[in-house]
Write a protein that holds these residues in place. Structure first.
Motif, mmCIF file in Angstrom:
data_model
loop_
_atom_site.group_PDB
_atom_site.id
_atom_site.type_symbol
_atom_site.label_atom_id
_atom_site.label_comp_id
_atom_site.label_asym_id
_atom_site.label_seq_id
_atom_site.Cartn_x
_atom_site.Cartn_y
_atom_site.Cartn_z
ATOM 1 N N THR A 99 0.555 -0.986 0.088
ATOM 2 C CA THR A 99 0.219 -0.291 0.007
ATOM 3 C C THR A 99 1.384 1.588 -0.226
ATOM 4 O OG1 THR A 99 -0.001 0.382 2.460
ATOM 5 C CG2 THR A 99 -1.813 -1.540 1.436
ATOM 6 N N PHE A 100 0.484 2.642 -1.137
ATOM 7 C CA PHE A 100 1.296 3.302 -1.341
ATOM 8 C C PHE A 100 -0.212 4.635 -1.451
ATOM 9 C CE2 PHE A 100 2.745 7.064 -3.152
ATOM 10 C CZ PHE A 100 3.986 7.566 -2.156
ATOM 11 N N ASP A 101 -0.247 5.406 0.409
ATOM 12 C CA ASP A 101 -0.401 6.788 0.279
ATOM 13 C C ASP A 101 0.577 8.117 0.195
ATOM 14 O OD1 ASP A 101 -3.266 5.875 1.160
ATOM 15 O OD2 ASP A 101 -2.067 4.386 2.395
ATOM 16 N N ALA A 102 0.173 8.931 0.045
ATOM 17 C CA ALA A 102 0.739 10.518 -0.054
ATOM 18 C C ALA A 102 -0.705 11.307 -0.400
ATOM 19 C CB ALA A 102 1.715 10.943 -1.877
ATOM 20 N N GLY A 103 -0.205 12.490 0.198
ATOM 21 C CA GLY A 103 -1.092 13.747 0.248
ATOM 22 C C GLY A 103 -0.062 14.857 -0.232
ATOM 23 N N LEU A 104 -0.255 16.351 -0.524
ATOM 24 C CA LEU A 104 0.204 17.145 -0.788
ATOM 25 C C LEU A 104 -0.743 18.847 -0.454
ATOM 26 C CD1 LEU A 104 2.970 18.799 -1.439
ATOM 27 C CD2 LEU A 104 2.065 18.961 -3.821
ATOM 28 N N ALA A 105 -0.527 19.757 0.269
ATOM 29 C CA ALA A 105 -1.573 20.615 1.041
ATOM 30 C C ALA A 105 -0.707 21.665 0.993
ATOM 31 C CB ALA A 105 -2.273 20.237 1.712
ATOM 32 N N THR A 106 -1.174 22.960 -0.103
ATOM 33 C CA THR A 106 -0.937 24.072 -0.125
ATOM 34 C C THR A 106 -2.295 25.249 0.981
ATOM 35 O OG1 THR A 106 0.484 24.047 -2.060
ATOM 36 C CG2 THR A 106 0.447 26.358 -1.939
ATOM 37 N N THR A 107 -1.720 26.614 1.602
ATOM 38 C CA THR A 107 -2.369 26.885 2.306
ATOM 39 C C THR A 107 -2.567 27.974 0.848
ATOM 40 O OG1 THR A 107 -1.559 26.499 4.400
ATOM 41 C CG2 THR A 107 -2.893 28.552 4.039
ATOM 42 N N ILE A 108 -4.219 28.244 0.676
ATOM 43 C CA ILE A 108 -4.206 29.070 -0.207
ATOM 44 C C ILE A 108 -5.037 30.564 0.528
ATOM 45 C CG2 ILE A 108 -4.229 27.861 -1.919
ATOM 46 C CD1 ILE A 108 -7.302 28.075 -1.886
ATOM 47 N N SER A 109 -5.077 30.693 1.776
ATOM 48 C CA SER A 109 -5.682 31.806 2.656
ATOM 49 C C SER A 109 -6.632 31.046 3.911
ATOM 50 C CB SER A 109 -7.123 32.425 2.134
ATOM 51 O OG SER A 109 -8.134 32.843 2.276
ATOM 52 N N GLY A 110 -5.992 31.308 5.244
ATOM 53 C CA GLY A 110 -5.978 30.940 6.191
ATOM 54 C C GLY A 110 -6.232 29.549 6.766
ATOM 55 N N GLY A 111 -7.094 29.083 6.573
ATOM 56 C CA GLY A 111 -6.669 27.756 6.910
ATOM 57 C C GLY A 111 -7.742 26.404 5.753
ATOM 58 N N TRP A 112 -7.486 27.117 5.240
ATOM 59 C CA TRP A 112 -7.944 26.284 3.596
ATOM 60 C C TRP A 112 -7.149 26.189 2.607
ATOM 61 C CZ3 TRP A 112 -13.262 25.613 2.571
ATOM 62 C CH2 TRP A 112 -13.672 26.400 2.954
ATOM 63 N N THR A 113 -7.029 25.054 1.825
ATOM 64 C CA THR A 113 -5.556 24.621 1.127
ATOM 65 C C THR A 113 -6.713 23.963 -0.015
ATOM 66 O OG1 THR A 113 -6.055 22.300 2.270
ATOM 67 C CG2 THR A 113 -4.909 23.745 3.130
ATOM 68 N N LEU A 114 -5.261 23.868 -1.422
ATOM 69 C CA LEU A 114 -5.348 23.705 -2.743
ATOM 70 C C LEU A 114 -4.779 22.329 -2.625
ATOM 71 C CD1 LEU A 114 -6.257 23.441 -5.848
ATOM 72 C CD2 LEU A 114 -3.872 23.924 -5.951
ATOM 73 N N ASN A 115 -5.387 20.830 -2.278
ATOM 74 C CA ASN A 115 -4.462 19.693 -2.016
ATOM 75 C C ASN A 115 -4.850 18.537 -2.625
ATOM 76 O OD1 ASN A 115 -7.251 18.370 -1.029
ATOM 77 N ND2 ASN A 115 -7.415 19.841 0.184
ATOM 78 N N ALA A 116 -3.753 17.630 -3.257
ATOM 79 C CA ALA A 116 -3.940 16.657 -4.428
ATOM 80 C C ALA A 116 -3.592 14.954 -3.276
ATOM 81 C CB ALA A 116 -2.467 16.737 -4.780
ATOM 82 N N GLY A 117 -4.141 14.167 -3.737
ATOM 83 C CA GLY A 117 -3.786 13.008 -2.760
ATOM 84 C C GLY A 117 -3.648 11.468 -3.795
ATOM 85 N N LEU A 118 -2.951 10.468 -3.459
ATOM 86 C CA LEU A 118 -2.569 9.469 -3.992
ATOM 87 C C LEU A 118 -3.457 8.308 -2.695
ATOM 88 C CD1 LEU A 118 -2.239 8.005 -6.797
ATOM 89 C CD2 LEU A 118 0.899 7.742 -6.245
ATOM 90 N N SER A 119 -3.648 7.162 -3.813
ATOM 91 C CA SER A 119 -3.170 6.157 -2.833
ATOM 92 C C SER A 119 -3.977 4.962 -3.925
ATOM 93 C CB SER A 119 -5.443 5.519 -2.349
ATOM 94 O OG SER A 119 -5.455 4.429 -1.609
ATOM 95 N N SER A 120 -3.126 4.041 -4.018
ATOM 96 C CA SER A 120 -2.428 2.671 -4.558
ATOM 97 C C SER A 120 -1.875 1.341 -3.798
ATOM 98 C CB SER A 120 -0.870 3.375 -5.256
ATOM 99 O OG SER A 120 -0.548 1.972 -6.169
ATOM 100 N N ARG A 121 -3.111 0.688 -4.011
ATOM 101 C CA ARG A 121 -3.072 -0.498 -3.616
ATOM 102 C C ARG A 121 -2.268 -1.798 -4.427
ATOM 103 N NH1 ARG A 121 -2.832 1.984 -0.296
ATOM 104 N NH2 ARG A 121 -4.020 2.321 1.754
ATOM 105 N N TYR A 122 -1.774 -2.703 -4.229
ATOM 106 C CA TYR A 122 -1.398 -3.617 -4.793
ATOM 107 C C TYR A 122 -1.671 -5.443 -4.084
ATOM 108 C CZ TYR A 122 1.443 -7.474 -7.149
ATOM 109 O OH TYR A 122 1.914 -8.512 -7.601
ATOM 110 N N ALA A 123 -2.351 -5.759 -4.501
ATOM 111 C CA ALA A 123 -2.840 -7.334 -4.339
ATOM 112 C C ALA A 123 -2.138 -8.393 -5.066
ATOM 113 C CB ALA A 123 -4.027 -7.668 -3.931
ATOM 114 N N GLY A 124 -1.647 -9.086 -4.485
ATOM 115 C CA GLY A 124 -0.764 -10.416 -5.036
ATOM 116 C C GLY A 124 -2.101 -11.503 -5.891
ATOM 117 N N ARG A 125 -2.644 -11.950 -4.721
ATOM 118 C CA ARG A 125 -4.332 -12.550 -5.051
ATOM 119 C C ARG A 125 -5.185 -11.876 -5.161
ATOM 120 N NH1 ARG A 125 -5.841 -17.885 -0.637
ATOM 121 N NH2 ARG A 125 -7.326 -17.912 -1.795
ATOM 122 N N VAL A 126 -5.951 -12.352 -6.458
ATOM 123 C CA VAL A 126 -7.349 -11.230 -6.235
ATOM 124 C C VAL A 126 -7.699 -12.368 -7.308
ATOM 125 C CG1 VAL A 126 -6.328 -9.253 -6.280
ATOM 126 C CG2 VAL A 126 -6.510 -10.316 -8.814
#
Length: 245
Positions: A199-226
């Protein structure tokens, strides 16, 4: 073969911020956020995509509690035929106890359902030890390892359970006064009837005003048995606005 689901937030869907930006400030208070992203299309084809991320943590000099969740729902309708493209829900938490300036012990639990990915339900309990390789006000990097128990029921009726080793790392970075980055990778090696997972998770946030943010996230999952006909890798990319606390 991976499935990539991209959800762009509109201003009307601006909710509190990307989960991955919960703070580790040892002040005994809860920090974190919630973000909701979505897309809606209609015409010759219609589709609906919703994605939500949530994260919160409470840290002191002695210990830390971390909670997280991710949800992704996608529906497509073509020529009157409706299909579900995504129906992921994952909830979990971890408790860390520092027994030195660098070493810590942890215990965690996670539950997941992802029928589009072949998983009817999965439960995982784990525990182990970790080490703070880097620990400062602007950057942190931890490595950890341990042992867990996993029980997975697949959509084809099969089941796999047993003990499984886990190895991982996670880091947080204050890139600038307004931008923060977090990432986490965990690998579960093949063991018994349980195939390897990652599993891999990442998040990036940039404050644009006060506590408000512009953000991006990535969540990736690999399973050998499906189940047969199901892809082994799922990726979710979210982009939007939010608010962190």
């Amino acid at each position: 073969m991976s499935r990539l689901s991209i959800a762009f937030s509109a201003a009307a869907l601006a909710f509190p911020s990307q989960a991955a930006l919960a703070q580790d400030t040892p002040d005994g208070h809860w920090h974190g956020g919630l973000s909701v992203s979505g897309a809606l299309a209609s015409g010759n084809t219609s589709s609906l995509t919703l994605a939500a991320n949530a994260d919160a943590s409470r840290a002191t000099e002695e210990d830390k509690i971390s909670l997280y969740g991710i949800a992704n729902y996608g529906r497509n309708k073509v020529d009157g035929i409706q299909t579900t493209a995504a129906d992921l829900l994952r909830l979990g938490g971890r408790y860390d106890f520092n027994y030195g300036p660098r070493w810590f012990a942890f215990g965690g639990a996670e539950g997941e359902t992802n029928e589009s990915g072949g998983v009817r339900d999965r439960y995982n309990l784990n525990g182990g030890v970790g080490y703070h390789v880097v620990k400062s006000d602007t950057h942190s990097w931890d490595v950890f390892g341990g042992l867990g128990y996993s029980d997975t029921r697949f959509t084809d009726g099969s089941q796999a359970n047993g003990a499984q080793v886990l190895l991982g790392e996670e880091s947080s970075h204050k890139v600038s006064e307004t931008t923060s980055l977090r990432q986490r990778f965990v690998y579960y090696p093949h063991g018994g009837e349980l195939d390897d997972r990652a599993t891999f998770d990442a998040g990036l946030a940039t404050t644009i005003s006060g506590g408000w943010t512009l953000n991006a996230g990535l969540s990736s999952r690999y399973a050998g048995r499906v189940p047969a006909g199901t892809k082994k890798t799922d990726n979710l990319l979210t982009m939007g606005f939010g608010y962190k606390f």
